[in-house]
Design a protein around this motif. Structure first.
Motif, PDB file in Angstrom:
ATOM      1  N   SER A 126       0.828  -1.209   0.000  1.00 24.06           N
ATOM      2  CA  SER A 126       0.000   0.000   0.000  1.00 24.06           C
ATOM      3  C   SER A 126       0.861   1.257   0.000  1.00 24.06           C
ATOM      4  O   SER A 126       0.566   2.232  -0.717  1.00 24.06           O
ATOM      5  N   GLU A 127       1.952   1.226   0.818  1.00 23.02           N
ATOM      6  CA  GLU A 127       2.850   2.386   0.826  1.00 23.02           C
ATOM      7  C   GLU A 127       3.526   2.572  -0.522  1.00 23.02           C
ATOM      8  O   GLU A 127       3.685   3.711  -0.996  1.00 23.02           O
ATOM      9  N   LYS A 128       3.930   1.442  -1.131  1.00 22.32           N
ATOM     10  CA  LYS A 128       4.536   1.517  -2.463  1.00 22.32           C
ATOM     11  C   LYS A 128       3.554   2.093  -3.476  1.00 22.32           C
ATOM     12  O   LYS A 128       3.901   2.950  -4.302  1.00 22.32           O
ATOM     13  N   THR A 129       2.326   1.621  -3.369  1.00 18.83           N
ATOM     14  CA  THR A 129       1.284   2.153  -4.263  1.00 18.83           C
ATOM     15  C   THR A 129       1.050   3.637  -4.006  1.00 18.83           C
ATOM     16  O   THR A 129       0.852   4.429  -4.941  1.00 18.83           O
ATOM     17  N   ASP A 130       1.056   4.021  -2.700  1.00 19.09           N
ATOM     18  CA  ASP A 130       0.866   5.433  -2.360  1.00 19.09           C
ATOM     19  C   ASP A 130       1.978   6.299  -2.939  1.00 19.09           C
ATOM     20  O   ASP A 130       1.714   7.393  -3.456  1.00 19.09           O
ATOM     21  N   ARG A 131       3.226   5.807  -2.847  1.00 23.71           N
ATOM     22  CA  ARG A 131       4.337   6.582  -3.414  1.00 23.71           C
ATOM     23  C   ARG A 131       4.195   6.720  -4.929  1.00 23.71           C
ATOM     24  O   ARG A 131       4.443   7.792  -5.500  1.00 23.71           O
ATOM     25  N   ARG A 132       3.804   5.614  -5.575  1.00 25.99           N
ATOM     26  CA  ARG A 132       3.608   5.673  -7.030  1.00 25.99           C
ATOM     27  C   ARG A 132       2.489   6.646  -7.387  1.00 25.99           C
ATOM     28  O   ARG A 132       2.608   7.441  -8.324  1.00 25.99           O
TER      29      ARG A 132
END
Length: 284
Positions: A126-132
């Protein structure tokens, strides 16, 4: 028909309760439709009642199973619900709630660790998706800024174009007005020219006194004058000679005759042109 009407009236009374039943046209088609609706409603109500009773029965069974399992667990560890302190009871309730949230089979550590790891992985994803998404959002904001600037530029260009179009429209309208004036003037001049030609034709004007003929005569006069100049220059040496020599006298006489002939021809053409021109405008 009477049985259907009675059932419809009963069903409508049940549906509307204390409210007034709306008036409707009592005929075979209307009664049949309402009768079908009453039967369908009755079947649906029966099914709903059976479903409610089934849910109540399952709730009772689940409550009984819960109580039984709670007693089994407490008896298995030598505890009872009354022997637990409030903090212990709260911890136990929190542990059960966490187990429900994590969806584990039991409250053992081997069940909690994989569930927590899965949640951690999901959090990282989710954090990776948020950064993207943040990067995409920043890119979109930059594009939006560029688009807004371009939009403002386009709006200014449109305003300039509209102003230029208004100016060109005014110029085009003015040209149309001028064109109409020129057409009217040309038509008037054509009419006046035709009228003048008709007048000249009615007066039997000869072509030899036309403007073109007069211009040609002027050119001829100018040509004759240019031809006289060299002859006059030829006479200059003979004007100082003595009249006694016979040869000089012969040359002088010849030159005089030529000059007289040219002067006579010139005077004739000038007189003719003066007579052809209107009075008060002699040819010079």
């Amino acid at each position: 028909m009477c049985e259907k009407n009675k059932k419809v009236s009963k069903w409508l009374s049940t549906v509307f309760g204390d409210q007034t039943i709306p008036e409707y046209e009592v005929n075979t088609r209307t009664v049949d439709i309402l009768y079908q609706l009453a039967e369908a409603s009755e079947v649906r109500c029966n099914e709903t009642s059976l479903l409610i009773e089934d849910q109540k029965q399952k709730t009772s069974e689940y409550q009984a199973d819960g109580v039984h399992l709670q007693n089994v667990v407490l008896q298995g560890v030598g505890l009872s619900s009354g022997s637990l302190s409030k903090p212990a009871s709260d911890y136990l309730s929190a542990l059960v709630a966490n187990a429900k949230v994590l969806g584990v089979r039991d409250t053992s550590l081997s069940s909690f660790v994989p569930a927590v790891n899965n949640l951690t992985n999901e959090l990282l994803e989710s954090e990776k998706t948020d950064r993207r998404l943040d990067r995409e959002l920043n890119a979109l904001r930059n594009k939006l800024g560029s688009v807004l600037v371009l939009r403002k530029t386009f709006q200014e260009d449109i305003k300039k174009t509209m102003k230029a179009q208004e100016v060109e429209s005014a110029k085009a309208e003015e040209r149309l007005l001028n064109m109409d004036f020129v057409k009217a003037k040309s038509k008037d001049l054509s009419y006046r020219n035709k009228k003048a030609e008709d007048q000249l034709t009615s007066r039997h004007m000869e072509n030899r006194i036309s403007h073109q003929a007069l211009m040609e005569l002027c050119e001829q006069v100018y040509t004759l004058k240019q031809e006289i100049l060299p002859l006059s220059k030829k006479l200059e040496p003979y004007r100082d000679l003595s009249p006694s020599p016979s040869l000089a006298q012969v040359k002088i006489e010849e030159a005089k005759r030529e000059l007289a002939a040219v002067d006579a021809e010139l005077e004739m053409k000038v007189d003719f042109m003066n007579s052809s021109l209107p009075k008060g405008r002699p040819l010079k």
